[in-house]
Scaffold this motif. Structure first.
Motif: not given
Length: 82
Positions: A60-65
């Motif tokens: 699972t991945y999230d896009q950082n700032g």
């Protein structure tokens, strides 16, 4: 199921099956997750699980700032085997 590292989940089916011969579907449940830009991928035989022929791996991945995709434990997801 185990969580050997951030954003990596290993799923061992209850029945003894060869995961190489199955199709899985991983999906993000956006409403229960943290963030907006989220992804979930699956692999039959990922390298992070104990036995690649008997376990499914979900990442699972999230896009950082900065706009980079990073592994994250803040994603709600489901996984189905077809």
């Amino acid at each position: 199921m185990t969580n050997p590292q951030t954003g990596v989940y290993c799923i061992k089916p209850k029945r003894r099956i060869n995961t190489q011969n199955r199709i899985g579907v991983a999906a993000v449940e956006w409403g229960q997750s943290s963030g907006n830009d989220l992804q979930a991928f699956w692999s039959a035989g990922g390298n992070s699980c104990p036995n690649p022929k008997r376990w499914f791996e979900v990442r699972t991945y999230d896009q950082n700032g900065s706009g980079d995709w990073v592994l994250s434990d803040d994603i709600a997801w489901t996984f189905h085997v077809l």
